[in-house]
Design a protein around this motif. Sequence first.
Motif, PDB file in Angstrom:
ATOM      1  N   PRO A  32       0.865  -1.255  -0.021  1.00  0.00           N
ATOM      2  CA  PRO A  32      -0.115   0.029   0.171  1.00  0.00           C
ATOM      3  C   PRO A  32       0.867   1.427  -0.011  1.00  0.00           C
ATOM      4  N   TYR A  33       0.266   2.322  -0.467  1.00  0.00           N
ATOM      5  CA  TYR A  33       0.778   3.481  -0.596  1.00  0.00           C
ATOM      6  C   TYR A  33       0.410   4.272   0.690  1.00  0.00           C
ATOM      7  N   ASP A  34       1.353   4.761   1.520  1.00  0.00           N
ATOM      8  CA  ASP A  34       1.033   5.514   2.663  1.00  0.00           C
ATOM      9  C   ASP A  34       1.388   7.175   2.373  1.00  0.00           C
ATOM     10  N   ASP A  35       1.111   7.786   3.252  1.00  0.00           N
ATOM     11  CA  ASP A  35       1.353   9.430   2.993  1.00  0.00           C
ATOM     12  C   ASP A  35       2.834   9.636   2.756  1.00  0.00           C
ATOM     13  N   GLU A  36       3.766   8.903   3.646  1.00  0.00           N
ATOM     14  CA  GLU A  36       5.165   9.154   3.425  1.00  0.00           C
ATOM     15  C   GLU A  36       5.515   8.741   1.966  1.00  0.00           C
ATOM     16  N   GLU A  37       5.280   7.358   1.734  1.00  0.00           N
ATOM     17  CA  GLU A  37       5.652   7.213   0.206  1.00  0.00           C
ATOM     18  C   GLU A  37       5.135   8.006  -0.902  1.00  0.00           C
ATOM     19  N   LEU A  38       3.896   8.493  -0.706  1.00  0.00           N
ATOM     20  CA  LEU A  38       3.384   9.470  -1.724  1.00  0.00           C
ATOM     21  C   LEU A  38       3.944  10.694  -1.877  1.00  0.00           C
ATOM     22  N   THR A  39       4.485  11.088  -0.673  1.00  0.00           N
ATOM     23  CA  THR A  39       5.227  12.255  -0.607  1.00  0.00           C
ATOM     24  C   THR A  39       6.490  12.208  -1.100  1.00  0.00           C
ATOM     25  N   ARG A  40       7.249  10.951  -0.955  1.00  0.00           N
ATOM     26  CA  ARG A  40       8.458  10.709  -1.601  1.00  0.00           C
ATOM     27  C   ARG A  40       8.430  10.780  -3.062  1.00  0.00           C
ATOM     28  N   LEU A  41       7.255  10.026  -3.572  1.00  0.00           N
ATOM     29  CA  LEU A  41       7.165   9.947  -5.068  1.00  0.00           C
ATOM     30  C   LEU A  41       6.828  11.249  -5.681  1.00  0.00           C
ATOM     31  N   ARG A  42       6.196  12.099  -5.010  1.00  0.00           N
ATOM     32  CA  ARG A  42       6.266  13.330  -5.513  1.00  0.00           C
ATOM     33  C   ARG A  42       7.250  14.214  -5.556  1.00  0.00           C
ATOM     34  N   THR A  43       8.314  14.019  -4.576  1.00  0.00           N
ATOM     35  CA  THR A  43       9.434  14.863  -4.798  1.00  0.00           C
ATOM     36  C   THR A  43      10.192  14.112  -6.035  1.00  0.00           C
ATOM     37  N   LEU A  44       9.903  12.985  -6.335  1.00  0.00           N
ATOM     38  CA  LEU A  44      10.607  12.531  -7.784  1.00  0.00           C
ATOM     39  C   LEU A  44       9.926  12.955  -8.826  1.00  0.00           C
ATOM     40  N   GLY A  45       8.792  13.539  -9.009  1.00  0.00           N
ATOM     41  CA  GLY A  45       7.863  14.073 -10.061  1.00  0.00           C
ATOM     42  C   GLY A  45       7.019  13.035 -10.288  1.00  0.00           C
TER      43      GLY A  45
END
Length: 127
Positions: A32-45
Amino acid sequence: MATLHDVVFDCRHPASLARFWALALDGYDVAPYDDEELTRLRTLGVHDSEDDPSVLVGAPGRTPRLFFNRVPEPKTVKNRVHLDVRHPDRDAEVARLVAAGATEVGRHEDWVVMTDPEGNEFCVFPA
């Protein structure tokens, strides 16, 4: 002495290949994608999990986990390593995996050679 932790697949589209293997393996799910992982992905674009360049599939308390990593080059040759899976009704499992996107490549006395949706070889044996 080392212990097996992860099996990593290079692939064209990690999200769809991860979904195939999560469906193929009993008890395994796309992590599952938690908020921390989604934030990390957003920083990668990356703004959509469908475009995640590295997708994890696992089962609680079990190893190995499976990682699917995007690479730019296509698969061009036979795998040097492949997975073997078992099922009590081999032929029913082959049919289920074909319906999920796998391809049957060949039959042998005890096993069926298949490829996943991106052409990675694996075999299905009776349990």
